[in-house]
Design a protein around this motif. Sequence first.
Motif, PDB file in Angstrom:
ATOM      1  N   MET A 167       0.823  -1.215   0.000  1.00  0.00           N
ATOM      2  CA  MET A 167       0.000   0.000   0.000  1.00  0.00           C
ATOM      3  C   MET A 167       0.859   1.268   0.000  1.00  0.00           C
ATOM      4  SD  MET A 167      -3.151   0.845  -0.151  1.00  0.00           S
ATOM      5  CE  MET A 167      -4.134   2.313   0.024  1.00  0.00           C
ATOM      6  N   LYS A 168       1.969   1.205   0.737  1.00  0.00           N
ATOM      7  CA  LYS A 168       2.855   2.366   0.787  1.00  0.00           C
ATOM      8  C   LYS A 168       3.412   2.689  -0.597  1.00  0.00           C
ATOM      9  CE  LYS A 168       6.855   4.282   3.194  1.00  0.00           C
ATOM     10  NZ  LYS A 168       7.911   4.048   4.202  1.00  0.00           N
ATOM     11  N   ALA A 172       0.695   4.427  -2.633  1.00  0.00           N
ATOM     12  CA  ALA A 172       0.530   5.814  -2.177  1.00  0.00           C
ATOM     13  C   ALA A 172       1.678   6.688  -2.662  1.00  0.00           C
ATOM     14  CB  ALA A 172       0.440   5.861  -0.655  1.00  0.00           C
ATOM     15  N   THR A 173       2.890   6.154  -2.622  1.00  0.00           N
ATOM     16  CA  THR A 173       4.063   6.889  -3.112  1.00  0.00           C
ATOM     17  C   THR A 173       3.970   7.113  -4.613  1.00  0.00           C
ATOM     18  OG1 THR A 173       5.432   5.931  -1.357  1.00  0.00           O
ATOM     19  CG2 THR A 173       6.585   6.900  -3.241  1.00  0.00           C
ATOM     20  N   LEU A 216      -7.851  10.370  -4.300  1.00  0.00           N
ATOM     21  CA  LEU A 216      -6.708   9.459  -4.236  1.00  0.00           C
ATOM     22  C   LEU A 216      -5.478  10.155  -3.673  1.00  0.00           C
ATOM     23  CD1 LEU A 216      -6.911   7.484  -7.615  1.00  0.00           C
ATOM     24  CD2 LEU A 216      -7.146   6.545  -5.312  1.00  0.00           C
ATOM     25  N   TYR A 275      -2.071   8.665   4.144  1.00  0.00           N
ATOM     26  CA  TYR A 275      -1.527   7.337   4.440  1.00  0.00           C
ATOM     27  C   TYR A 275      -0.020   7.399   4.675  1.00  0.00           C
ATOM     28  CZ  TYR A 275      -0.377   2.396   4.032  1.00  0.00           C
ATOM     29  OH  TYR A 275       0.100   1.130   4.284  1.00  0.00           O
ATOM     30  N   LEU A 276       0.665   8.216   3.863  1.00  0.00           N
ATOM     31  CA  LEU A 276       2.122   8.357   3.998  1.00  0.00           C
ATOM     32  C   LEU A 276       2.513   9.225   5.189  1.00  0.00           C
ATOM     33  CD1 LEU A 276       3.013   8.845   0.214  1.00  0.00           C
ATOM     34  CD2 LEU A 276       3.513   6.828   1.616  1.00  0.00           C
ATOM     35  N   SER A 336       1.551   9.850  -5.350  1.00  0.00           N
ATOM     36  CA  SER A 336       2.131  11.155  -5.006  1.00  0.00           C
ATOM     37  C   SER A 336       3.063  11.672  -6.099  1.00  0.00           C
ATOM     38  CB  SER A 336       2.884  11.057  -3.673  1.00  0.00           C
ATOM     39  OG  SER A 336       2.001  10.775  -2.614  1.00  0.00           O
ATOM     40  N   SER A 368      -5.891  10.781   0.068  1.00  0.00           N
ATOM     41  CA  SER A 368      -5.742   9.517   0.797  1.00  0.00           C
ATOM     42  C   SER A 368      -4.278   9.096   0.853  1.00  0.00           C
ATOM     43  CB  SER A 368      -6.573   8.417   0.123  1.00  0.00           C
ATOM     44  OG  SER A 368      -7.947   8.753   0.141  1.00  0.00           O
ATOM     45  N   ALA A 369      -3.572   9.259  -0.279  1.00  0.00           N
ATOM     46  CA  ALA A 369      -2.159   8.874  -0.341  1.00  0.00           C
ATOM     47  C   ALA A 369      -1.315   9.719   0.597  1.00  0.00           C
ATOM     48  CB  ALA A 369      -1.649   9.008  -1.774  1.00  0.00           C
ATOM     49  N   ARG A 370      -1.565  11.025   0.620  1.00  0.00           N
ATOM     50  CA  ARG A 370      -0.776  11.910   1.473  1.00  0.00           C
ATOM     51  C   ARG A 370      -1.036  11.632   2.957  1.00  0.00           C
ATOM     52  NH1 ARG A 370       3.268  12.866  -0.772  1.00  0.00           N
ATOM     53  NH2 ARG A 370       3.704  14.853   0.250  1.00  0.00           N
TER      54      ARG A 370
END
Length: 201
Positions: A1-2, A5-6, A166, A173-174, A9, A169-171
């Motif tokens: 998942m990381k 997300a990266t 998205l 999550y990270l 970004s 959510s990614a920012r």
Amino acid sequence: MKRIATFISYLFHPLIMPVVGVFIFYTITPLFYEFELKKIVLFSLTILTIFVPLLIALVLLKFNIIQSFKLSTAKERMPPLLINTLIIGTIIFKLMPRINTPELYFFFVGILGSNFCCLIMALFKIKASIHMTAIIGVTTFLVGLSFHYALNVTIALSFLVAISGLIASARLYLKAHNMAEIIVGIFIGLMPQLLTIQYWL
């Protein structure tokens, strides 16, 4: 998942958003623009808004002015934001008058306002989400274009809204931002475009 997300970004990095906005404009405008003009404008903006800032970031990294491309602290954000503000200002005063397109001119004035706001926030040690600022700025510009030309852009708008979700959510999550910084980023992306849209709508 990381990794996902990266990837999100980087794929939707703020540096590409000015070019995305201009590409959207040339794609949906009913006005005629010569292909050569569009190619020159998009190429020039790609150099100025993507490659030049990346090269400058490499120099800042080499001299330890920034620690990484992630710009994890508000202090690290100030030099790149200041440089990017100068680049956008140069585009407004040097490139935009030659194109003579009010929509794009004020789109970049809005971008300049957003950059300046992010810089001010950084001075007060507030890390507004520049990712959200950029994507919301483009989304607001698209909404303005749809009203301006009376176009149905539901599909494109839905896509940008989904991308915005998205990215947020990614920012989160990270742990690059908290919810407050996401909201501030949205506001900073939205307001300058709304304030400048009246001059061409």
